[in-house]
Structure formats: structure tokens, C-alpha cells
Write a protein that holds these residues in place. Sequence first.
Motif, PDB file in Angstrom:
ATOM      1  N   UNK A 106       2.034 -14.333   0.223  1.00 26.99           N
ATOM      2  CA  UNK A 106       3.040 -14.088   1.242  1.00 26.99           C
ATOM      3  C   UNK A 106       3.369 -12.624   1.348  1.00 26.99           C
ATOM      4  N   UNK A 107       4.627 -12.339   1.681  1.00 26.02           N
ATOM      5  CA  UNK A 107       5.077 -10.964   1.853  1.00 26.02           C
ATOM      6  C   UNK A 107       6.512 -10.860   1.356  1.00 26.02           C
ATOM      7  N   UNK A 108       6.717 -10.130   0.277  1.00 24.96           N
ATOM      8  CA  UNK A 108       8.061  -9.916  -0.248  1.00 24.96           C
ATOM      9  C   UNK A 108       8.813  -8.890   0.587  1.00 24.96           C
ATOM     10  N   UNK A 109       8.100  -7.860   1.022  1.00 30.09           N
ATOM     11  CA  UNK A 109       8.728  -6.705   1.647  1.00 30.09           C
ATOM     12  C   UNK A 109       8.654  -6.818   3.167  1.00 30.09           C
ATOM     13  N   UNK A 110       9.802  -6.929   3.860  1.00 31.02           N
ATOM     14  CA  UNK A 110       9.777  -7.080   5.310  1.00 31.02           C
ATOM     15  C   UNK A 110       9.740  -5.761   6.073  1.00 31.02           C
ATOM     16  N   UNK A 111       9.326  -4.670   5.430  1.00 33.29           N
ATOM     17  CA  UNK A 111       9.295  -3.375   6.096  1.00 33.29           C
ATOM     18  C   UNK A 111       8.311  -3.399   7.258  1.00 33.29           C
TER      19      UNK A 111
END
Length: 736
Positions: A106-111
Amino acid sequence: MKQPNFQKSLIAAAVATLLGSPAVLAQQNEDAKAEDGKLERIEVTARRTNESLQEVPVSVSAFGEGELQRDGIEDITELQYKMPNTTFQVSRGTNSTLTAYIRGIGQQDPLWGFEPGVGIYIDDVYVARPQGAVLEVLDVQRVEVLRGPQGTLYGKNTIGGAMKYVTRELTGYNEFEIKGTVGTFNQRDLKVSGQTALADNFYVGGAFATLNRDGFGEFVNTGAENYNKELMTGRFNAKWLVNKDINVKFAADWTQDDSNARGGHREQESLLSDKPRLTDVYDSYSAMPTWNEVETEGYSLTVDWAINNDWMFKSITAYREGFTNTNIDFDSTVNPVLLVPAVYEDDQTTQEFQFMYRDDRLDFVGGLYFYEGEACGEFGTVLGLLNLSIDTGGCVDTSSEALFGQATYRLDDQWSVTLGGRYTRDEKDADVFRYTYAGVKFLDRGDYSADPIVVNSDFTTQADWSEFSPQASVSYQVDPAVMLYASYSNGFKSGGVDMRADVSLNPDASKPYDPETVDTFEFGVKSELLDGRLRLNAATFFSDYQDMQVTVQRAIEGGGIDSQVLNAADSTVQGLELESTFAATPTLNFTGSLGYIDAEFNSVEFFNSDTQQVEDVSDLWSFQNTPEVTANLGFTKEFALESGSMVWSTSISYRDDTQIFELPSPLDEDGYSLTNTSLVWYSNSGQWTVGLHAKNVFDKEYRLSGYNFGSDLVENIVTGYYGDPRTVSLSVGYQF
């Protein structure tokens, strides 16, 4: 309801079925009561064609409109408790930004500029950014979640899987529905939807919702609400039946979220503040304004054309844009230790052409996909106690083109073989800046004329990548009730540029990082036993995860944060999934799911800016947001009344110990269980419903995410964000 006066040809009906535009009959089948205690047929479009859930050689979960309303599901994050090996959560200090993981990916960082590992789709339109992706349940026909790489048919950034949000189909019937909800924490919701036919061949429909709730807590030093909700959303649809072979659909949606940014709970005592550590996890302090604004909107035009009895064509043209302006206090104290004001802005244009063929033995889906998008942003790192401010920002322009195809050939009544592949080319152009200023400075440079004391980064870069993602599967229909399948699939997540890159700390930070890839082997069984009363689906999988994009942020002495995104990890992920529904009697159903996952890093190498050495820390790291065991057990019981029927449903879900980041931290959460229950009355006329819903019945306190910088920035910065406490709501709905 009066049906409009028009005639559909058989081929037009086939278009609605085969092109993933389910007709009203599909929804009626999904929500119908099981005959003679048997389970109803569930339709999905996991392979871009309408199929029974039991015929698709893919690990997929599906939730129909009736189930979502019965259980009082408000947004897609609540579905994580119904599915194995899946995490859908609100990201840290935000309200509508999605953190999504499937099978450890997935993706932890929504930057901005970072790509998600789970693809989100609204009616076949890819949503590239996680901001605004916590979709509310409104005007929805069903939600499908496909686990494992979906790199062939869905392509872009579906290395972990895909979630499809399918809205209601326009049928031309006159329909109107209104639903009001009140509940704890002064919940006040109103949803209105409807559709009609303006002509025999032209239909329109729409939906609107205003969703409001007081905060679960407050910002103690300002009195502002914390964890509140103030959101409006709506959509409009139109459908034109040009002739018996062609129909055109237009859709528009928008969301305005003005909820406050969330304040975290301090997990450790402050080293600097004389304010006491708060005991209520929903209370917080803040040294900056707590306002927040998120706007998203999208438009799509879909053309379905039945060329002849065998061939069909579909075109999906779409545009989406989003804007976020928010403030997050990382340290959650009254002191300006680490304040982060941020602005994100993005837009995307996509075009997909699909060609479909079907005869007695062969099903084929293929086509072209084009994506153009720009993601821009800027955030400040205000270190008030150090009298420093760091501005970081830039833009990423992305172009992507893909050619894809997948064919299923039925060798006989039992054996089927599927082969597919997708060739993708991505190109990214990025500009990145990072400036350090003396003093306290927020993002509006018009109020601050001083020059930066350090230019940490100021560069442009470009990179492109191409990837071929194959897929193959074989299925064997043992008998009409049991199907076995084995599959291989490859997925990849696009490379990119670290928008936080600090070249002054790490000269290589400006270099683009490459895509990550995964090869997954899956074996599964789908069965309906006990004369159609027991549905039992199981899958086991093994994934080889390569060139994993690792985001590392470390506070350094003297102020500042060293950020790196590297293709630094290889890992192995394996596990199993089980989903079951049992119709014990015509009025009593049991449901259950179980997920087990074993995910471990084989190697992790990254550059340590303090030691100036490359280090392997695979023995210290574990997968984040990936509990080893997830489980759910529930029942639904219907009671016949003179005035209608009463349905009681209850579920208990369990999530094992969860590590929030790759390294162990005080934020890691022990295993916990949540219990939800609902009691819904349906009138004999089918027009009235009254629902009483209680969630987190035992008021379990559980942490979902947080920020962890320890005491490296003068202050202890370990702040946690928590799931909802116990809530109770009463809904009254009327439809005709």
C-alpha cells in the motif's frame, strides 16, 4: 413505479451486462431474499465483464447496496473489518485522505507525487491521489475489493489490488429516496437521491448528502472541535440511449470537506510544556489554527457500443481534480515545536478504450489507456522553538500510456484458461524545492520577504519507465458447485521523485526512484455446498516483492528531517484468505472471514546520513499496517412482523497486533476486537425503513496511526490517532 415506454433489443441488454454496466435486475438479484434458504447470486465486474462471484478466478469481496445500508456503513474505511488481509483507514491528521493496504502492499505516505499501491476506481475511473479518497456511501450499487496484483486489466498502481466503487445504474424508472440520521456526538445527516426519465431514451439522476457531527474531543487550549465532521457531497448522472446499439453516460461528482484537521494524542509527556498530558485520546492541544479544507470533483463520459453480436466497444473519458489546504500540529502541544501547514492540488485526465469479444468459448477484453496528471504541493515545517522554518514543495507531471489485453478460453465445460498482459510506459517530470528560513514563517511568502539561509534543494528531474505485466490462470469446474483455480499475476507501482528531497543532507536524494514490482502465485477454491446454502471461498498466495519503495524520514541533530525514498527492499509475502456465508435457515445467515499473512523483509538497504554509510536493517524491520491475523464473524436474523420485517445483524471483527511503521515504535497497537450491531425495520410497502445502528459497542480504544520522531527535535513527538469510539445512530428512510 411506471416504466418508460421504450424497447431494448437483446444486444443492448448484452451491452449493459458485458460492459460492466449492470442492469437493475442484477441489483435485484443481489438484494433478493434467498429462495428455499439458498444464497443469492452475487454479480461482480472484477474482470471488466459481468460475472458471478463464484465464477471469477480472483480473490474478491463484494458488498451490495442492501448490505451496506443494513449495517449502517458510512464510508469505505468501515469495510476493512469485513475483509481478510485488508487495511482501509483515514490517514493520520486528516479526515478524507485514504491509507490503503492489501496483502501488505500500500502507501503509508499520502504526499503528492507518491503513488498508491491500491487502485481506487469510481465507475471504472482511476482516482490517482489519496486525498478525498475516503468515499462516502452515497448512491452506491456495490463495492468490490480485488486482492492481489491487478496489473493487466486495471494496470496503473494496482500492485496490491483494486477497490471499485460502483454507483447505481440509471434505469428510467421514477425513483426518489430521502434518509435522515441522528446520533451520538450530535450526528445530523441527510441523504437525498432519485432518478427519472426526461424522454423515452434519456434518463437523469442525482444524489446529495450533508454529513455533520460534533467532535469526539476538543482542542483543549482553543475550544475547537477535534474529530468532528462537516462534509457535503453530491453527484449527477445522465444516460442517453442513442439507439438500440449505443448508449452514452455522463457522470459528475463533488465533495467539500470542512472538518477540522485532527489533533493527535500525545503518547508521552512533553519535555517542554507545563500543560498536563491529556487522558482522553480524542483531546489535543494545538499551537496553530485547526481549519482544514478538502475539495474534489470529477467528470466522466462513457460510450457503450454493441458493434455486432460478438464485438463491443467502450470509451471512458474522465477528468478529476482536488485541492487540500490544511494545518497539522505534529507535536500536539501549545508550543510551536513542529507545525506543518500544507497545500495540495492535483488534476488528472484519463482516456480508456476497451474492445470486448464473446462467443461460446472465448471472452476477450483489451484496449488502450492514457493518463495525464499534475500533482503539486507545498508544506511548511515550522520549528518555532528553534526559530527555523522550512518550506518544501514542487510539482510532478505524469504521463502514462498502456496497451492491455486478457482472454479466457473455455476448453470444455470444466476447464478454462486465461492469459493476459499489459505494457505500460510512465514518464514523470518533477521540480522540487526546499528552503530553510530564519524565524517563524508560514506558507504565504507575501508576508515574509527574507531570503532563505539555506537552499536545501532546488532541482528539476525527469525519468521514464516501461513495464510489461503478465497474468495467467487456469480454472477447473469440478462440478456446478465447486471451482478450483490457480493464477500467476504481476503488478508494479510507478517510480517517482521524493518531493521532500534534501540534497544538502543526501546528494543522491534528487535521483528518481524506480518502480516496485511483485509476482504473485495464488491457488483458490470457490464453492457452494449444502444445496446452495453454504458459500465457502478460500485462497492461498505467495508474493515475491521486489525493489520495494522504502520511505525513510529521520530527525537529525540541529533541526531538519532527512527524507529518502529508495528501491531498498526485497521481501516475501505469503498467506491465506477464507470467506464464508451460511444460510442456516431461510431467516438466519452467518458470515465469516479469516485472513493470515506472513510478510518479512529479505533485505533493506538505505543511506544513513549520520554515518554516511549504506546499512542493511532487514533484521530490524517489519511490515507496516499489516496485522498477521484478521477475522470477522457475524449473523443476520430476520423476524416477520405484521407491519413488515425486522432484521437484526451483528458482527465481531478482530485485527491482530499492528506495527504502524517499519520500525517498532510506541505507536504500535495490540490486537483488538470491535463489535457492531444493527436493527432495521422494513415496511411491507418497501417504502419505509428505520434503522438503529451501534458501532464499537464496547467502546474499545484503538490506535490507527501517528507520528513518531521521538525527542530528536527537542520535544518528545510521539502522537497517535485513534478509531471512532462507541457511536449510536437512528436513521429513517422513505422511498418511492
